[in-house]
Design a protein around this motif. Structure first.
Motif, PDB file in Angstrom:
ATOM      1  N   ASN A  67      23.012  15.651 -44.684  1.00 23.73           N
ATOM      2  CA  ASN A  67      22.494  16.014 -43.377  1.00 23.73           C
ATOM      3  C   ASN A  67      21.665  17.278 -43.512  1.00 23.73           C
ATOM      4  N   THR A  69      19.876  18.636 -40.744  1.00 24.53           N
ATOM      5  CA  THR A  69      20.253  19.318 -39.507  1.00 24.53           C
ATOM      6  C   THR A  69      21.285  18.450 -38.797  1.00 24.53           C
ATOM      7  N   ASN A  71      20.767  16.560 -36.312  1.00 28.59           N
ATOM      8  CA  ASN A  71      20.144  15.297 -35.917  1.00 28.59           C
ATOM      9  C   ASN A  71      19.388  14.592 -37.034  1.00 28.59           C
ATOM     10  N   LEU A  72      19.240  15.209 -38.182  1.00 28.60           N
ATOM     11  CA  LEU A  72      18.420  14.657 -39.253  1.00 28.60           C
ATOM     12  C   LEU A  72      19.260  14.461 -40.519  1.00 28.60           C
ATOM     13  N   TYR A  74      19.669  11.870 -44.353  1.00 28.32           N
ATOM     14  CA  TYR A  74      18.906  11.098 -45.327  1.00 28.32           C
ATOM     15  C   TYR A  74      19.862  10.348 -46.257  1.00 28.32           C
ATOM     16  N   ASN A  99      16.884   9.481 -41.271  1.00 31.58           N
ATOM     17  CA  ASN A  99      17.370   9.101 -39.936  1.00 31.58           C
ATOM     18  C   ASN A  99      17.327  10.290 -38.999  1.00 31.58           C
ATOM     19  N   TYR A 100      16.856  10.045 -37.783  1.00 34.00           N
ATOM     20  CA  TYR A 100      16.844  11.063 -36.749  1.00 34.00           C
ATOM     21  C   TYR A 100      17.661  10.560 -35.571  1.00 34.00           C
ATOM     22  N   ASN A 101      18.667  11.308 -35.183  1.00 32.47           N
ATOM     23  CA  ASN A 101      19.517  10.958 -34.052  1.00 32.47           C
ATOM     24  C   ASN A 101      18.916  11.572 -32.782  1.00 32.47           C
ATOM     25  N   ILE A 102      18.476  10.713 -31.855  1.00 35.30           N
ATOM     26  CA  ILE A 102      17.808  11.210 -30.652  1.00 35.30           C
ATOM     27  C   ILE A 102      18.786  11.618 -29.561  1.00 35.30           C
TER      28      ILE A 102
END
Length: 104
Positions: A67, A69, A71-72, A74, A99-102
């Motif tokens: 991770n 961040t 929200n981000l 890989y 991957n980005y968690n919105i």
């Protein structure tokens, strides 16, 4: 040379597994070493061909997850024993995800 690379990868995976954060904390890097070993038996006219019978390594992979961040994240998996057809690095790459968690 292959033994040295395999030994280094195993040592690296052991060190990274000991250095990983607790389950409730998110880690920046998690390295894994994946391998598969199969027993192969070859026959010719009902008799075993001893030269072609035994254990055979099918693949050896290195995998990195983490991770960046909250929200981000890989994930990346690379095969180390797959031939490169046109000499590109990505021929032996199984996947690369970002991957980005919105949110909710």
């Amino acid at each position: 040379m292959r033994r040295a690379i395999c030994t280094a990868l195993i040592a690296l995976s052991i060190l990274c597994s000991k250095a990983q954060a607790n389950d409730n904390e998110e880690s920046l890097l998690t390295l894994r070493l994946e391998t598969r070993l199969d027993y192969q038996r070859h026959w010719l006219d009902g008799t075993t061909v001893k030269e072609n019978t035994g254990f055979e390594g099918k693949f050896i992979n290195i995998r990195a997850d983490g991770n960046i961040t909250d929200n981000l994240s890989y994930s990346w998996r690379q095969r180390l024993n797959k031939e490169h057809s046109d000499r590109t690095f990505f021929d032996a790459t199984d996947w690369v995800y970002l991957n980005y968690n919105i949110g909710q």
